[in-house]
Design a protein around this motif. Structure first.
Motif: not given
Length: 437
Positions: A15-17, A120-130, A133-145
């Protein structure tokens, strides 16, 4: 319609992606009507070129997500870290804000390549992050949106200012809805007459609560004591503001705050920004430059592109005042989102429709309040670099509430705090009257 402000971290990567793709695509859609020349020019220090907005929002994701959390990420161009940083002192030196319009290089195609690389790199990150890592990065993605949605509104307000400086009065987009023209506007009997809504005041809890997204400046939730008050049931209209002008509103210092009077004299204000007097029609006939081109003033539409000083002067003339941000928020809770938000076919505020209670609290025009942009009791900035996002601007600014016709739908909420210096006029800023009970 994706309701971005209700996104929660546990909603999942997919959903976030998907929301990332929607928001990023809208920025490019908004830029599409503009030429490469349009996108490079900066009309004033407070505005930024469209090309810069497109690059900076990509820089944000590259900096706070990819460089911080994606091992092996390949930076698109190291020079962009300097060119497209906005105000993050902790990240080092950057292009001066007032000189962003000098960036004829990189070219627009190179900026679009940069966006594609980051996406493209963000989509790769969403697929590959453990998961950790995702739990730390997801709030930053939401802030970025949400950050990019803010820049979508700025893209429109900044390009409007740029095009207004052109003697050809060029339109950002062709066409103009018939309902905007005076001849086909809604009938007078269908217009919401100015009235007053009683607000009880008392002890109220304000500020963001719940699991949905909010900026740090909307927190923490806290108690406020309000005296009973009234709010106007709609925003002030062009027709009402014309009466203020006709009564010498811009020539009578008794209505003005001292700094506002000095600024209005220094800059020869005689009307809201973007109003042009139609000399061939005689004195007192005004036209309005819009994103759809130059049009006659519609007296039923909300007046906009006012500074705080103009809004406060009108309120004084009208025997009222501006609400505080706390009065505004308390009254707005539970009110329908009935105004106009960003719609490429209608990039202009419209008249309030008849209805009971408070109308136009959300959308159409940002509403000036009489509140300084200060931290709430117990406020703490975010950790890390993004701690510079809001807190360091909490001086010399005034709060606006409610969103405008250039605000992306789903980006606004009752606790949202916008802020600008009191002399700012290039936003879609208007006013709603308040008075004590």
């Amino acid at each position: 319609m994706l309701d971005l402000h209700q996104t929660r971290i546990h909603d999942g990567r997919e959903l976030l992606t998907r929301r990332y793709d929607v928001v990023r695509a809208l920025s490019e859609t908004l830029a599409a009507p503009l030429s490469a020349e349009d996108q490079c020019v900066q009309s004033m220090p407070d505005a930024s070129p469209t090309k810069w907005h497109l690059a900076h929002t990509s820089w944000f994701f590259e900096t706070v997500v990819l460089r911080a959390h994606m091992p092996g990420y390949r930076v698109f161009n190291e020079h962009y870290h300097y060119l497209f940083n906005s105000y993050y002192e902790a990240l080092g030196p950057r292009q001066l804000r007032a000189e962003r319009g000098l960036l004829s290089r990189p070219s627009l195609p190179e900026v679009m390549d940069y966006r594609q690389h980051v996406d493209a790199s963000m989509r790769d990150f969403a697929r590959a992050a453990d998961e950790d890592t995702w739990s730390v990065a997801a709030p930053m993605i939401l802030l970025g949106l949400n950050h990019e949605q803010q820049h979508q509104e700025l893209l429109l307000t900044d390009i409007k200012h740029l095009l207004s400086r052109n003697a050809l009065n060029p339109a950002y987009c062709a066409g103009y809805p018939a309902s905007y023209s005076i001849g086909t506007s809604i009938q007078a009997q269908d217009v919401l007459s100015l009235g007053w809504v009683d607000c009880p005041g008392g002890r109220v809890e304000l500020g963001h609560e719940g699991a949905g997204f909010a900026f740090d400046n909307e927190t923490p939730r806290h108690e406020v004591l309000l005296r009973p008050y009234q709010l106007a049931n709609r925003c002030v209209t062009n027709g009402e503001y014309l009466a203020f002008m006709a009564d010498g509103g811009y020539r009578r210092p008794e209505f003005w705050l001292s700094d506002g009077w000095a600024l209005s004299r220094a800059q020869d204000w005689r009307a809201p920004l973007y109003w042009q007097e139609a000399q061939e029609a005689g004195d007192g006939i005004w036209r309005n430059f819009t994103l759809h081109g130059l049009r006659d003033i519609d007296p039923l539409e909300p007046v906009c592109h006012l500074s705080l000083y103009e809004a406060a002067a009108y309120a004084q003339w009208a025997g009222a005042r501006l609400p505080t941000e706390f009065e505004w928020e308390a009254a707005s809770l539970g009110v329908a989102f009935d105004g106009r938000f960003l719609d490429a076919a209608r990039l202009h505020p419209a008249a309030a429709q008849p209805g009971a209670g408070l109308q136009q609290m959300y959308g159409d025009v940002w509403e000036w309040t009489r509140s300084s942009y200060d931290p709430y009791p117990g406020f703490k900035p975010l950790n890390g670099v993004v701690g510079e996002y809001n807190g360091k601007f909490m001086v010399g600014q005034v709060v606006l509430r409610g969103g405008s016709c250039a605000t992306p739908e789903g980006h606004i909420r009752p606790s949202y705090r916008n802020f600008f210096p009191p002399g700012a006029r290039w936003q879609f800023s208007g006013l709603r009257l308040a008075r004590d009970l």
